[in-house]
Design an enzyme around this catalytic site. Structure first.
Site, PDB file in Angstrom:
ATOM      1  N   ALA A 142       0.859  -1.192   0.000  1.00  0.00           N
ATOM      2  CA  ALA A 142       0.000   0.000   0.000  1.00  0.00           C
ATOM      3  C   ALA A 142       0.889   1.232   0.000  1.00  0.00           C
ATOM      4  O   ALA A 142       1.802   1.357   0.816  1.00  0.00           O
ATOM      5  CB  ALA A 142      -0.909   0.005   1.225  1.00  0.00           C
ATOM      6  N   VAL A 172       3.915  -1.440   3.674  1.00  0.00           N
ATOM      7  CA  VAL A 172       3.472  -0.056   3.460  1.00  0.00           C
ATOM      8  C   VAL A 172       4.636   0.747   2.912  1.00  0.00           C
ATOM      9  O   VAL A 172       5.752   0.682   3.423  1.00  0.00           O
ATOM     10  CB  VAL A 172       2.950   0.580   4.767  1.00  0.00           C
ATOM     11  CG1 VAL A 172       2.735   2.080   4.591  1.00  0.00           C
ATOM     12  CG2 VAL A 172       1.653  -0.088   5.206  1.00  0.00           C
ATOM     13  N   LYS A 173       4.315   1.486   1.860  1.00  0.00           N
ATOM     14  CA  LYS A 173       5.315   2.395   1.290  1.00  0.00           C
ATOM     15  C   LYS A 173       4.908   3.808   1.675  1.00  0.00           C
ATOM     16  O   LYS A 173       3.791   4.252   1.363  1.00  0.00           O
ATOM     17  CB  LYS A 173       5.344   2.244  -0.219  1.00  0.00           C
ATOM     18  CG  LYS A 173       6.169   3.301  -0.924  1.00  0.00           C
ATOM     19  CD  LYS A 173       6.154   3.060  -2.410  1.00  0.00           C
ATOM     20  CE  LYS A 173       6.762   4.224  -3.147  1.00  0.00           C
ATOM     21  NZ  LYS A 173       6.849   3.985  -4.578  1.00  0.00           N
ATOM     22  N   THR A 174       5.797   4.508   2.362  1.00  0.00           N
ATOM     23  CA  THR A 174       5.460   5.869   2.770  1.00  0.00           C
ATOM     24  C   THR A 174       6.694   6.750   2.583  1.00  0.00           C
ATOM     25  O   THR A 174       7.632   6.374   1.887  1.00  0.00           O
ATOM     26  CB  THR A 174       4.923   5.869   4.223  1.00  0.00           C
ATOM     27  OG1 THR A 174       4.364   7.153   4.509  1.00  0.00           O
ATOM     28  CG2 THR A 174       5.993   5.541   5.256  1.00  0.00           C
TER      29      THR A 174
END
Ligand code: R5P
Length: 260
Positions: A142, A172-174
Site C-alpha cells: 500500500a 506499506v510504502k510511505t
C-alpha cells in the site's frame, strides 16, 4: 499465511538481510514520460541487476521489459488520474488479479489518499485488492500517496500507514520524515520509503540510511536513482546502505568510485 504468499514476500524482502531495494519506475502512470524514464528499458537495464524488485505498470512491463528479465515484479494496480487532471490521486483499480498472475508478479501496489475528499474510495479499493490478491497468494504494497494539501509529517504518515495496514496491506510504502520511528512503531507491517523528488546524491543516501536506522525494511526508490547523474552508481550506493550496513559516507564513496 499461505506458502505462495510467504514465497512472494521473500522475493520482495530478502530473507538474507530482512531488507529490500525496490526500484520504482511506475511514474508514467500519472506523470507520462517522466524525466529519466522516456525509454523505460534503456533506463532500467543496467539497474535491474542491483535491484531486488522492479515496480511498474503492466503497460511498460508488457511492452518494454524483456520477459526473460530475472527480477521480481511489483505491479502497480492503481491509477486513472494525471498530473494535469482535477483530481490527482483519486485512483481506482487498474488491473485484475488474473492479469497480475499472467504477468507472474511477486506483489501488487495500490495507492491510498488518506485525508483527501475521495479517501473512502481508495481505502475501500485497497481492502478489495487485498482480498482479490489474497485469493492468489499475492502480497499488497500500500502506497500512502500524499496530496499537496497534506503535510508529510509523522502524525499524518503514521495515520495513513496504520490505516493501510489495518486494511490488510502486507507492506506499506510511505515517506521518510522527522520522528520516523513513530511511523514504524505504530505500523504492524514492514515499511519501505519512497525517495520523492530528486535530491543531491549524498542527501538521498542519508535519507535512506536514516530510514533504515529508524526501522524501515528498505526503500522503494525511483527518481533519486534513475534521475541521478549516474544511475548505476547510485543504485549500488543505495544497495550498500540497504543490504550491507554502509554509512552515508561509505555509500557516497561507493557512488563516486562506481561513477568513474
Ligand atoms: C508514486 O506514487 C510512484 O509510485 C513512485 O513509484 C514513488 O513515488 C516512488 O518513486 P520516487 O522515489 O521517485 O518518489
Amino acid at each position: 499465511m499461505d506458502w505462495g504468499m510467504k514465497n512472494r514476500l521473500s522475493r520482495i524482502i530478502k530473507p538474507t538481510t530482512g531488507h529490500t531495494l525496490m526500484l520504482a519506475v511506475d511514474h508514467g502512470y500519472f506523470m507520462g514520460p517522466t524525466t529519466g524514464l522516456e525509454r523505460p528499458w534503456e533506463a532500467v537495464k543496467d539497474l535491474v541487476p542491483h535491484a531486488d524488485t522492479l515496480m511498474l505498470t503492466k503497460g511498460v512491463l508488457r511492452n518494454c521489459i524483456p520477459p526473460e528479465t530475472d527480477i521480481p515484479i511489483v505491479l502497480r494496480v492503481s491509477g486513472g488520474t494525471s498530473i494535469i487532471g482535477k483530481e490527482l490521486l483519486h485512483e481506482g483499480i487498474t488491473s485484475s488479479m488474473e492479469d497480475a498472475v499472467r504477468l507472474n508478479v511477486a506483489g501488487v501496489a495500490y495507492s491510498i489518499t488518506v485525508g483527501m475528499p475521495w479517501e473512502r474510495d481508495t481505502i475501500l479499493d485497497l481492502a478489495q485488492i487485498v482480498d482479490m490478491a489474497g485469493e492468489y497468494g499475492i502480497p499488497v504494497v500500500a502506497v500512502t500517496a500524499v496530496g499537496k494539501e497534506l503535510g508529510k509529517d509523522a502524525k499524518y504518515l503514521s495515520l495513513a500507514s496504520r490505516i493501510a495496514a489495518e486494511h490488510g496491506a502486507h507492506i506499506v510504502k510511505t515517506y521518510y520524515c522527522e520522528d520516523f520511528e513513530k511511523v514504524v512503531d505504530t505500523c504492524p507491517v514492514p515499511i519501505v520509503i519512497a525517495g520523492g523528488k530528486k535530491l543531491p546524491e549524498k542527501d538521498a543516501l542519508t535519507m535512506a540510511y536514516n530510514a533504515l536506522q529508524t526501522g524501515a525494511v528498505g526503500v522503494d526508490m525511483g527518481r533519486n536513482i534513475f534521475q541521478s547523474e549516474n544511475p548505476p552508481a547510485m543504485i549500488q550506493a543505495v544497495k550498500a546502505i540497504v543490504h550491507n550496513k554502509a554509512t552515508p559516507e561509505e555509500a557516497y564513496q561507493i557512488f563516486q568510485e562506481k561513477k568513474k
